[in-house]
Design an enzyme around this catalytic site. Structure first.
Site, mmCIF file in Angstrom:
data_model
loop_
_atom_site.group_PDB
_atom_site.id
_atom_site.type_symbol
_atom_site.label_atom_id
_atom_site.label_comp_id
_atom_site.label_asym_id
_atom_site.label_seq_id
_atom_site.Cartn_x
_atom_site.Cartn_y
_atom_site.Cartn_z
ATOM 1 N N GLU A 1 0.864 -1.180 0.000
ATOM 2 C CA GLU A 1 0.000 0.000 0.000
ATOM 3 C C GLU A 1 0.898 1.227 0.000
ATOM 4 O O GLU A 1 1.432 1.616 1.047
ATOM 5 C CB GLU A 1 -0.924 -0.019 1.225
ATOM 6 C CG GLU A 1 -1.912 -1.173 1.244
ATOM 7 C CD GLU A 1 -2.885 -1.135 0.081
ATOM 8 O OE1 GLU A 1 -3.090 -0.053 -0.498
ATOM 9 O OE2 GLU A 1 -3.453 -2.189 -0.252
ATOM 10 N N CYS B 1 -2.019 9.194 2.233
ATOM 11 C CA CYS B 1 -1.648 8.708 0.905
ATOM 12 C C CYS B 1 -2.730 8.973 -0.133
ATOM 13 O O CYS B 1 -2.444 8.968 -1.333
ATOM 14 C CB CYS B 1 -1.316 7.225 0.960
ATOM 15 S SG CYS B 1 -2.635 6.210 1.672
#
Length: 486
Positions: free
Chosen positions: A219, A254
């Site tokens: 991720e 993110c």
């Protein structure tokens, strides 16, 4: 150089992994009862320690209490409740149809635990992004080593304290430390590695995993673009943009919008609307707002300040830009039409700075987006279905929000993950269970009912029959059988 504590941990790592492998081989983690016990224990851990968790998050990264509750406590609790509710369904074998060549028989897909998993979590959501993958791993029946981020040491210490109090220490271990500890962990043979962080370290993790052919979920991040055209309500759009950029970890996320691509006929009005919304949300002096977080540490503060100090960026600041090293705060900042080759546009910002790029239509916006690696998130603000479809089909991204930012992360039915440099693999909801499971295909047959044509010697009639069966030519099957009977 490793500290004395880290050296002790490094030396203990191989035995920790062996002990967890022994637990997996015992079969206890495969049972629904054990998995359910661990999931309920995590839920109890969160519920009984909510205040402490929020306090240590604030201590490490300055996240406001309400934001910590919504983005860490609530999401983790919801994830755990969903896993408890759906676990038996997720574990159940799935029946699949068989072909004629396998008749008579039945086929199914059985999910089984991958084994011992290493989970390396980041600092920006230090509790949620540690616990959420653990929920998926335990639901799948894996044993786990959790390595929390050393950048948030208070959260890491709390996890190391609480997890042994609530969970089965024969199957779940928290290992603390910095680079030497991570290096030692990556040298071990794992059945799964789940890493959340930056692409640079993601490459290191993937290279280490490749030595043992270990599957990975990465991720990562990247520059998440937001395209907005003149068909939308600018006030509503500005509120959603500001919430996604500054209302969640002050841009240290993110999936935070990294830059805006705005049609030229609305750019001036949008800039003014965003300015007004920032004041509405955080006041005339955002540094005094209780709803705005701070930069995680001095290193990242200096990195962000360096982006703003670049001469070609500094002259393009149209709002904000104030930096206070003492409080590690940077005001919400707008930068208009900065050149695309400046540092602020060549790397993920991961902070409260928002470049705004003027474009002449969606085609030009797509040209800009395609200059960068595939993003973790793409945001499309339009009411025109044709524009929406053009961006959806023309831009590859991990996930997409249409007329919204960030919120797709909280929809458990949606897979959350990247593509290309923004990551590989996905989790959330059942996707978390799948991330730590192997789908084992099983064909069941009894001891009778075989078709003689399956076995040698192969006569012309047998060959014809088999060909008709595998191609689905049922008329041909009938004709061959009639010819054989004659």
């Amino acid at each position: 150089m490793a500290s004395e504590d880290e050296e002790t941990t490094v030396a203990a790592v191989p035995q920790i992994v062996k002990d967890l492998q022994r637990t997996v081989r015992s079969g206890i983690t495969r049972t629904a009862e054990w998995r359910m016990q661990q999931l309920r224990a995590i839920l109890k851990l969160v519920q009984e320690n909510e205040e402490r968790i929020i306090q240590v998050i604030a201590q490490d990264i300055g996240k406001p209490a309400h934001e910590a509750f919504l983005t860490e406590i609530f999401v983790a609790t919801a994830s755990c409740k969903l896993a408890i509710k759906e676990l038996k369904k997720w574990m159940a074998p799935q029946k699949v149809p068989i072909t004629l060549i396998a008749f008579p028989g039945t086929a199914e897909v059985i999910p089984e635990p991958l084994g011992v998993a290493l989970i390396i979590s980041p600092w920006n959501f230090p509790f949620l992004l540690a616990i959420d993958p653990v929920i998926g791993a335990l639901a799948a029946g894996c044993a786990v080593v959790l390595k929390p981020s050393e950048i948030t040491p208070t959260v890491s210490s709390l996890l190391a304290e609480l997890i042994p109090q609530y969970l089965d220490t024969d199957a779940i271990q928290v290992v603390e430390g910095g680079v030497p500890v991570v290096t030692a962990l990556l040298e071990q043979k794992w059945d799964k590695i789940f890493y959340t962080g930056c692409p640079r370290v993601g490459r290191i993790v993937m290279a280490a995993a490749a030595k043992h052919l270990t599957p990975v979920t990465l991720e990562l991040g990247g520059k998440c673009p937001l395209y907005i055209d003149n068909s939308v309500d600018l006030k509503v759009s500005a509120m959603r943009i500001c919430q996604g950029k500054w209302g969640v970890n002050v841009g240290q996320a993110c999936i935070s919008p990294d830059y805006l691509l705005v049609e030229e006929d609305i750019v001036s009005k949008l800039v003014e609307t965003i300015k007004a919304t920032i004041v509405q949300f955080f006041g005339e002096d955002p540094s005094t707002s209780a709803d705005l977080g701070r930069i995680v540490n001095e290193f990242h503060f200096q990195r962000l300040k360096g982006l703003l100090d670049d001469p070609r960026t500094a002259e393009r600041i149209v709002y904000g830009g104030q930096c206070d090293k003492k409080s590690l705060s940077i005001a919400p900042t707008l930068v208009l039409d900065v050149p695309l080759d400046t540092p602020i546009m060549s790397e993920e910002i991961f902070g409260p700075i928002l470049p705004i790029i003027t474009v002449k239509g969606v085609e030009k916006a797509m040209d800009v987006i395609l200059e960068f690696p595939k993003p973790l998130a793409l945001y499309i603000f339009t009411t025109r279905k044709a524009v929406e479809e053009q961006l959806l089909t023309g831009i590859s991204a991990g996930g997409v929000g249409i007329n919204e930012t960030i919120s797709h992360f909280g929809v458990p039915g949606l897979p959350f993950g990247g593509v290309g440099e923004s990551g590989m693999g996905a989790y959330h909801g059942k996707h978390s269970f799948d991330a730590f499971s192997h789908k084992k295909g099983v064909l069941h047959k009894g001891m009778g009912g075989d078709l003689p044509a399956k076995f040698p010697p192969y006569t012309d009639a047998k060959k014809s029959l088999i060909r008709c069966l595998v191609t689905g030519d049922f008329l041909g099957v009938l004709l061959v059988l009639l010819r054989i009977r004659k």
